[in-house]
Scaffold this motif. Structure first.
Motif, PDB file in Angstrom:
ATOM      1  N   VAL A   9       4.875  21.026  -5.629  1.00  0.00           N
ATOM      2  CA  VAL A   9       5.990  20.085  -5.564  1.00  0.00           C
ATOM      3  C   VAL A   9       5.492  18.653  -5.485  1.00  0.00           C
ATOM      4  CG1 VAL A   9       7.472  21.804  -4.448  1.00  0.00           C
ATOM      5  CG2 VAL A   9       6.196  20.196  -3.034  1.00  0.00           C
ATOM      6  N   GLY A  10       6.403  17.740  -5.764  1.00  0.00           N
ATOM      7  CA  GLY A  10       6.106  16.321  -5.675  1.00  0.00           C
ATOM      8  C   GLY A  10       6.970  15.547  -6.647  1.00  0.00           C
ATOM      9  N   PRO A  11       6.815  14.242  -6.647  1.00  0.00           N
ATOM     10  CA  PRO A  11       7.636  13.376  -7.488  1.00  0.00           C
ATOM     11  C   PRO A  11       7.402  13.586  -8.982  1.00  0.00           C
ATOM     12  CG  PRO A  11       6.483  12.123  -5.787  1.00  0.00           C
ATOM     13  CD  PRO A  11       5.916  13.493  -5.778  1.00  0.00           C
ATOM     14  N   ASN A  90       0.657  10.946  -7.549  1.00  0.00           N
ATOM     15  CA  ASN A  90      -0.214  10.053  -8.287  1.00  0.00           C
ATOM     16  C   ASN A  90      -0.328   8.757  -7.494  1.00  0.00           C
ATOM     17  OD1 ASN A  90      -1.265   8.092 -10.026  1.00  0.00           O
ATOM     18  ND2 ASN A  90      -0.373   9.044 -11.829  1.00  0.00           N
ATOM     19  N   PRO A  91      -1.514   8.394  -7.036  1.00  0.00           N
ATOM     20  CA  PRO A  91      -1.655   7.201  -6.198  1.00  0.00           C
ATOM     21  C   PRO A  91      -1.363   5.899  -6.936  1.00  0.00           C
ATOM     22  CG  PRO A  91      -3.799   8.059  -6.775  1.00  0.00           C
ATOM     23  CD  PRO A  91      -2.784   9.060  -7.258  1.00  0.00           C
ATOM     24  N   TYR A  92      -1.253   5.957  -8.259  1.00  0.00           N
ATOM     25  CA  TYR A  92      -0.947   4.762  -9.038  1.00  0.00           C
ATOM     26  C   TYR A  92       0.555   4.552  -9.221  1.00  0.00           C
ATOM     27  CZ  TYR A  92      -5.897   4.524  -9.977  1.00  0.00           C
ATOM     28  OH  TYR A  92      -7.250   4.428  -9.821  1.00  0.00           O
ATOM     29  N   ASN A  95       6.068   4.667  -5.649  1.00  0.00           N
ATOM     30  CA  ASN A  95       6.955   5.346  -4.701  1.00  0.00           C
ATOM     31  C   ASN A  95       6.545   6.768  -4.361  1.00  0.00           C
ATOM     32  OD1 ASN A  95       8.725   3.145  -4.432  1.00  0.00           O
ATOM     33  ND2 ASN A  95       9.734   3.705  -6.348  1.00  0.00           N
ATOM     34  N   HIS A  96       5.480   7.282  -4.956  1.00  0.00           N
ATOM     35  CA  HIS A  96       5.139   8.688  -4.749  1.00  0.00           C
ATOM     36  C   HIS A  96       4.866   9.052  -3.290  1.00  0.00           C
ATOM     37  CE1 HIS A  96       4.133  10.333  -8.994  1.00  0.00           C
ATOM     38  NE2 HIS A  96       5.281   9.688  -8.969  1.00  0.00           N
ATOM     39  N   PRO A 132      -5.011   1.865  -6.661  1.00  0.00           N
ATOM     40  CA  PRO A 132      -3.993   2.844  -6.252  1.00  0.00           C
ATOM     41  C   PRO A 132      -3.094   2.255  -5.174  1.00  0.00           C
ATOM     42  CG  PRO A 132      -6.211   3.766  -6.079  1.00  0.00           C
ATOM     43  CD  PRO A 132      -6.355   2.315  -6.411  1.00  0.00           C
ATOM     44  N   ASN A 133      -1.806   2.556  -5.281  1.00  0.00           N
ATOM     45  CA  ASN A 133      -0.824   2.067  -4.303  1.00  0.00           C
ATOM     46  C   ASN A 133      -0.801   2.929  -3.057  1.00  0.00           C
ATOM     47  OD1 ASN A 133       0.227   0.049  -6.050  1.00  0.00           O
ATOM     48  ND2 ASN A 133       1.233   1.681  -7.191  1.00  0.00           N
TER      49      ASN A 133
END
Length: 186
Positions: A9-11, A90-92, A95-96, A132-133
């Motif tokens: 799961v994830g965004p 994804n760190p880029y 909002n993830h 990366p955000n």
């Protein structure tokens, strides 16, 4: 054969399908055009591992779940009888890390899955540039193992780390099943 269910799961655009395809040897989607998953796909694989000095064979179902929140009403069905959860982000994508909190609340807190049976995959591709955000997930994720996915350059290391995760989920799930069977026999 013992069955293990693992929702991935994830965004949206976290790489869940690429990760699931890679782990289940279901085709190469690394670096291909983005196609959103509709609802959920189930990929099956088998793994043999040693638990309590016995070799056990497990059937693993990876449930590649859409990151689109319009499917949130299906989350209860997707998490039902899950043995563990893989969170991908994804760190880029800005909002993830924030969106993962929603997934955590439903798939771990509301479902009763133990943190030891969860894995976070920070999924990145070589083509991404910039800083990366994320990397800093909320404190909900403090007790969960986090690995970085680089399927393009370190695929075997990534597969080994995932197999270690599956082995620990399998050991916990098998132990839980054995305890439940003993309670029934009493």
């Amino acid at each position: 054969m013992f069955k293990i269910k693992i929702p991935v799961v994830g965004p949206v655009r976290a790489g869940k399908t690429a990760i699931s395809n890679f782990l289940a040897d279901a085709g190469d989607s690394i670096g291909t055009e983005y196609i959103p998953t509709i609802g959920c796909r189930i990929l099956e694989m088998e793994q043999e591992t040693k638990i309590s000095n016995r070799k056990e064979k497990f059937e693993i179902e990876l449930w590649d779940c859409s990151g689109d929140l319009k499917y949130e009403s299906c989350w209860t069905a997707l998490s039902h009888d899950a043995n563990g959860v893989v969170f991908a982000f994804n760190p880029y994508e800005a909002n993830h890390s924030k969106e993962l909190n929603q997934w955590f609340t439903h798939f771990v807190q509301n479902s009763g899955i133990r943190e030891e049976c969860c894995l976070i995959i920070e999924n990145r591709y070589e083509t991404e540039t910039g800083t990366p955000n994320a990397g800093k997930l909320g404190n909900l994720f403090d007790g969960i193992k986090k690995i970085k996915s680089n399927m393009e350059n370190e695929s075997e290391k990534f597969r080994d780390e995932f197999n270690n995760f599956i082995q620990s989920v399998a050991a916990f799930s098998k132990s839980k099943q054995d305890q439940e069977e003993k309670m029934i026999l009493r």
